[in-house]
Write a protein that holds these residues in place. Structure first.
Motif, PDB file in Angstrom:
ATOM      1  N   ASP A  75       0.826   4.597   2.175  1.00  7.16           N
ATOM      2  CA  ASP A  75       1.543   4.253   0.941  1.00  7.16           C
ATOM      3  C   ASP A  75       2.937   3.688   1.228  1.00  7.16           C
ATOM      4  OD1 ASP A  75       1.813   3.962  -1.809  1.00  7.16           O
ATOM      5  OD2 ASP A  75       2.651   5.969  -2.078  1.00  7.16           O
ATOM      6  N   ALA A  84     -11.164   0.522  -3.152  1.00  7.19           N
ATOM      7  CA  ALA A  84     -10.205  -0.293  -3.906  1.00  7.19           C
ATOM      8  C   ALA A  84     -10.217  -1.754  -3.470  1.00  7.19           C
ATOM      9  CB  ALA A  84      -8.798   0.284  -3.750  1.00  7.19           C
ATOM     10  N   SER A 102      -2.413  -8.259  -6.494  1.00  4.05           N
ATOM     11  CA  SER A 102      -2.767  -7.218  -7.472  1.00  4.05           C
ATOM     12  C   SER A 102      -2.252  -5.859  -7.006  1.00  4.05           C
ATOM     13  CB  SER A 102      -4.283  -7.180  -7.691  1.00  4.05           C
ATOM     14  OG  SER A 102      -4.969  -6.769  -6.516  1.00  4.05           O
ATOM     15  N   ILE A 103      -2.343  -5.597  -5.692  1.00  4.96           N
ATOM     16  CA  ILE A 103      -1.829  -4.336  -5.136  1.00  4.96           C
ATOM     17  C   ILE A 103      -0.308  -4.288  -5.262  1.00  4.96           C
ATOM     18  CG2 ILE A 103      -1.499  -3.064  -2.978  1.00  4.96           C
ATOM     19  CD1 ILE A 103      -4.321  -4.150  -2.171  1.00  4.96           C
ATOM     20  N   GLN A 104       0.337  -5.401  -4.950  1.00  5.54           N
ATOM     21  CA  GLN A 104       1.803  -5.450  -5.016  1.00  5.54           C
ATOM     22  C   GLN A 104       2.308  -5.165  -6.427  1.00  5.54           C
ATOM     23  OE1 GLN A 104       3.654  -8.555  -6.371  1.00  5.54           O
ATOM     24  NE2 GLN A 104       5.531  -7.348  -6.209  1.00  5.54           N
ATOM     25  N   LYS A 105       1.675  -5.775  -7.402  1.00  7.47           N
ATOM     26  CA  LYS A 105       2.125  -5.599  -8.792  1.00  7.47           C
ATOM     27  C   LYS A 105       1.772  -4.211  -9.321  1.00  7.47           C
ATOM     28  CE  LYS A 105       1.941 -10.522  -9.871  1.00  7.47           C
ATOM     29  NZ  LYS A 105       3.410 -10.660  -9.787  1.00  7.47           N
ATOM     30  N   GLU A 106       0.560  -3.758  -9.039  1.00  7.18           N
ATOM     31  CA  GLU A 106       0.113  -2.466  -9.553  1.00  7.18           C
ATOM     32  C   GLU A 106       0.919  -1.312  -8.967  1.00  7.18           C
ATOM     33  OE1 GLU A 106      -3.852   0.403  -9.403  1.00  7.18           O
ATOM     34  OE2 GLU A 106      -4.046  -1.720  -8.916  1.00  7.18           O
ATOM     35  N   LYS A 107       1.246  -1.412  -7.670  1.00  6.21           N
ATOM     36  CA  LYS A 107       1.934  -0.319  -6.970  1.00  6.21           C
ATOM     37  C   LYS A 107       3.435  -0.561  -6.814  1.00  6.21           C
ATOM     38  CE  LYS A 107      -2.015   1.769  -5.974  1.00  6.21           C
ATOM     39  NZ  LYS A 107      -2.386   3.093  -6.534  1.00  6.21           N
ATOM     40  N   ASN A 108       3.920  -1.694  -7.346  1.00  2.00           N
ATOM     41  CA  ASN A 108       5.345  -2.052  -7.263  1.00  2.00           C
ATOM     42  C   ASN A 108       5.838  -2.078  -5.811  1.00  2.00           C
ATOM     43  OD1 ASN A 108       7.792  -2.841  -8.507  1.00  2.00           O
ATOM     44  ND2 ASN A 108       8.608  -0.774  -8.300  1.00  2.00           N
TER      45      ASN A 108
END
Length: 229
Positions: free
Chosen positions: A160, A129, A187-193
């Motif tokens: 997680d 990823a 991108s990780i912050q937004k995708e995974k909230n």
């Protein structure tokens, strides 16, 4: 329901330096909303790293409390706090803190092994990823600075966590690599909230935050909000 994932209430924190006591915070209050990207700026020595350490349970306040979704982590036993930290918080530091004798894959899986939940497949997926599918078995000294920081990000995500605390994550990187790392975290912050709290001295990075805070004289001030009402 509590909308704040983290709160610091009336925090006092000081350190002894020689014969002097240096006060970092006196009755500091701050709240962090769930799922936001929050940036913190401040002069060197203003206490930015100390704040992250308090929020992440690496340090305890002299007075006051730290709340996680309304739960007082300041009262946790050492064992409970260590488990909470491993399950809830992902740390990304300026220095990567990778174990030199371990491969990228082994470094990423380490937080899960501590909890007795090691799984090389999940660790491999995280490295894929962050774009390191061809570097899985390389050791830190065989990786560039940017690659090492990507390994550190994958490691931070291994359990997680709901919160990512990033302390100058681009500080040891060139400008272009630094931008790539910030974009990856975003991108990780937004995708995974996730809730991402990032300390930086770079205004260009700070301006990307949903909220931008300035730490000065032991107080936090909101200087910008990019949240639409």
């Amino acid at each position: 329901m509590n909308d704040y994932v983290l709160e610091a209430r009336a925090i006092n924190k000081s350190y002894v330096l020689g014969s002097s006591r240096i006060e970092v915070f006196s009755k500091l209050y701050v709240r962090f909303e769930e799922g936001l990207f929050i940036t913190i700026q401040g002069a060197s020595g203003s206490g930015k790293t100390t704040l992250l350490q308090l929020l992440g349970g690496l340090e305890k306040p002299d007075k006051g409390i730290i709340l996680f979704r309304g739960q007082n982590i300041s009262q946790f036993s050492s064992k409970t706090l260590a488990r909470w930290r491993a399950e809830t918080v992902g740390f990304v530091f300026q220095s990567y803190y990778l174990l030199p004798e371990l491969s990228a894959l082994e470094n990423v899986d380490l937080p899960a092994l501590i909890l007795g939940k090691g799984d090389r497949k999940k660790a491999t997926e995280l490295l894929e990823a962050v774009g390191l599918e061809k570097r899985i078995h390389h050791r830190p000294n065989e990786l560039s600075g940017g690659e090492q920081q990507r390994v550190a990000i994958a490691r931070a995500l291994r359990n997680d966590p709901s919160i990512i605390l990033a302390d100058e994550p681009t500080g040891n990187l060139d400008e272009e690599t630094g931008k790539q790392i910030v974009n990856l975290l975003l991108s990780i912050q937004k995708e995974k909230n996730k809730t991402l709290i990032l300390v930086t001295h770079e205004k260009e990075i700070a301006c990307l935050g949903d909220k931008q805070l300035l730490l000065s004289n032991g107080k936090l001030t909101e200087i910008q909000s990019n949240i639409s009402n």
